[in-house]
Design an enzyme around this catalytic site. Structure first.
Site, short mmCIF file in Angstrom:
data_model
loop_
_atom_site.label_atom_id
_atom_site.label_comp_id
_atom_site.label_asym_id
_atom_site.label_seq_id
_atom_site.Cartn_x
_atom_site.Cartn_y
_atom_site.Cartn_z
N TRP A 1 -23.46 -29.12 28.89
CA TRP A 1 -22.03 -29.49 28.83
C TRP A 1 -21.21 -28.75 29.90
CZ3 TRP A 1 -19.64 -33.30 26.35
CH2 TRP A 1 -18.29 -33.21 26.02
N GLU B 1 -9.60 -34.23 26.00
CA GLU B 1 -9.74 -33.23 24.93
C GLU B 1 -8.44 -32.43 24.75
OE1 GLU B 1 -13.29 -30.76 25.09
OE2 GLU B 1 -12.32 -29.22 23.86
N GLN C 1 -19.94 -32.38 30.49
CA GLN C 1 -18.73 -32.93 29.87
C GLN C 1 -18.14 -33.99 30.80
OE1 GLN C 1 -15.47 -30.17 28.99
NE2 GLN C 1 -14.57 -31.68 27.58
N LYS D 1 -11.37 -22.32 33.43
CA LYS D 1 -10.67 -23.38 34.20
C LYS D 1 -9.32 -22.83 34.63
CE LYS D 1 -12.12 -26.76 30.56
NZ LYS D 1 -13.52 -26.97 30.73
N SER E 1 -14.54 -20.23 29.90
CA SER E 1 -14.50 -21.57 29.32
C SER E 1 -13.18 -22.26 29.70
CB SER E 1 -14.70 -21.46 27.82
OG SER E 1 -15.21 -22.65 27.32
N HIS F 1 -22.54 -19.24 25.02
CA HIS F 1 -21.32 -19.51 25.77
C HIS F 1 -20.39 -18.30 25.69
CE1 HIS F 1 -18.23 -21.78 27.63
NE2 HIS F 1 -17.56 -22.13 26.55
C1 MCU Z 1 -15.99 -25.11 28.93
O1 MCU Z 1 -14.72 -25.15 28.34
C2 MCU Z 1 -14.43 -25.88 27.17
C3 MCU Z 1 -14.98 -27.29 27.22
O2 MCU Z 1 -14.45 -27.95 28.34
C4 MCU Z 1 -14.61 -28.01 25.93
O3 MCU Z 1 -15.19 -29.30 25.89
C5 MCU Z 1 -15.02 -27.25 24.70
O4 MCU Z 1 -14.45 -27.85 23.57
O5 MCU Z 1 -14.51 -25.96 24.77
C6 MCU Z 1 -14.90 -25.18 25.89
C7 MCU Z 1 -14.24 -23.87 25.62
O6 MCU Z 1 -13.13 -23.62 26.03
O7 MCU Z 1 -14.90 -23.08 24.75
C8 MCU Z 1 -14.30 -21.89 24.33
#
Ligand code: MCU
Length: 407
Positions: free
Chosen positions: A319, A275, A267, A229, A225, A356
């Site tokens: 997303w 964010e 997203q 990145k 997530s 996720h």
């Molecule tokens: C996919 O990573 C992120 C996403 O970009 C955000 O919008 C969301 O709030 O959180 C994701 C994440 O890191 O989940 C653990």
């Protein structure tokens, strides 16, 4: 044969093999021993670069010519890296004046001083069974990485908390964490590259520690997530990392920026920028205009090439932008192919469980095969593109260039 000349022959063989390993990027050979091989390349960015709705040609130099040889890649890579810093992530400072620390069976400490400012952070170490020294995978954040699979493949897990180096929840003009203690809370570098910088400093400490517990030339990186990145950017910006494994990274990770506005439910760029200060401040001018970016994420994958890259994505959550993710990987794979290393990039979004950052059975074998190939440096991988039909992007729609046969 005289003893002396035999030794000479053995030594020249070793040199020849080392040179061959450098020239044949397709082999899962040792990662280059330096953070940035192209640090000496002269790169001057032009004041402005024309907009392009398609993915920028990853083989085209800033002067408009295209590279023709594999040797050209080193300084072309340096141009690409500079563009990525200027327009997307912010600058990654070069190795600080002083990095010290320690490595034990249970933890790593890192102390950094640069420009007269100091900061420290630490990471936890878990060793696999067996006798070391071991290769290691740095796991960003505490979830979504299959640490059991990593250890069972004979690699140590270095649990690294990116938030100690680049905190979330701060405004862009008051960023916090070890990176910003050294480089200033108003640094325009985003959290992802701050996190990456922290991993690079961990590798500095591994190098200095002499390899008794953990090998310094066999490091991988992963995370899920937001930490996917981070893992992607970390691997792109440190050529000592032999294996990069981003998981479900979503917008600001692997997916092409240009694809996000048109991908249903993905997203949006403005959200990924707003964010958290993950991306560099300069990206703020492009959230509504990705065509104006002179780089896209297929070139980030290209910065990882020819080193091992295993991209894992989840096609069940819109997303997460896995369609744009597949295009990023397919575009990146063109760079790998041009460098003769097509087998070294794998993309896998064909998975059942829609949760996720779930532990996924489908990824266990590819993760372990990649650890074997790139960290233990034995065995091979095949460059699988296992794209879910739910989110299959089409690279052809996004490019107006073809991949050259580099000599
Ligand atoms: C996919 O990573 C992120 C996403 O970009 C955000 O919008 C969301 O709030 O959180 C994701 C994440 O890191 O989940 C653990």
């Amino acid at each position: 044969m005289k003893h002396g000349s035999g030794r000479f022959q053995i030594r020249s063989m070793v040199v020849l093999l080392a040179v061959a390993a450098l020239l044949v990027p397709g082999t899962a050979s040792a990662a280059p021993p330096v953070e940035d091989e192209g640090a000496d390349c002269a790169v001057t960015l032009p004041g402005s670069i024309p907009a392009n709705a398609k993915l920028p040609d990853p083989f085209k130099r800033l002067n408009g010519s295209r590279i023709t040889t594999k040797a050209d890649w080193r300084c072309h890579r340096a141009e690409t890296k500079k563009l990525a810093e200027k327009y997307v992530y912010g600058e990654k400072p070069k190795k600080p004046a002083s990095v010290t620390g320690s490595v034990t069976n249970t933890g790593i400490t890192v102390n950094v001083t640069d420009n007269g400012k100091s900061a420290s952070f630490s990471a936890k170490v878990e060793l696999p069974s067996g006798t070391g020294p071991f290769p290691a995978v740095v796991v960003l954040g505490g979830f979504g990485a299959d640490t059991a699979a990593i250890k069972a493949a004979g690699a140590a897990v270095i649990s690294y908390d990116p938030l100690a180096v680049g905190k979330e929840g701060t405004p862009r003009n008051n960023k916090q964490g070890a990176f910003y203690s050294v480089y200033g809370s108003s640094s325009s570098t985003g959290l992802l590259l701050a996190w990456a910088w922290g991993v690079s400093r961990i590798i500095d400490v591994l190098e200095q520690a002499g390899g008794g517990v953990l090998k310094a030339d066999a490091t991988g990186v992963t995370g899920c997530s937001r930490y996917g990145k981070g893992a992607f950017v970390t691997g792109a910006f440190d050529q000592r990392i032999a294996l990069t494994m981003p998981v479900e990274s979503g917008s600001a990770g692997g997916p092409i920026f240009r694809g996000l506005p048109g991908e249903s439910g993905a997203q949006p760029l403005s959200s990924a920028y707003g964010e958290q200060p993950w991306l560099g401040d300069a990206f703020g001018s492009y959230t509504g205009n990705p065509a104006g970016l002179p780089v896209d994420t297929h070139q980030l994958a290209g910065l990882v090439a020819p080193r091992g890259l295993l991209v894992m994505e989840n096609p069940h959550i819109d997303w997460l932008a896995a369609k744009s993710g597949s295009v990023g990987a397919l575009g990146g794979a063109e760079v790998y192919q041009a460098l003769g290393a097509g087998a070294n990039i794998t993309y896998w979004s064909d998975v059942q469980d829609g949760n996720h950052c779930a532990a996924r059975t489908e990824w266990k074998t590819p993760i372990q095969q990649h650890i074997q190939a790139f960290l233990h440096k034995s065995g091979s991988v095949s460059g699988t593109m296992r794209i879910s039909g739910k989110k299959a992007g089409n690279l052809g729609e996004w490019r107006d260039w073809q991949t050259p046969a580099l000599s």
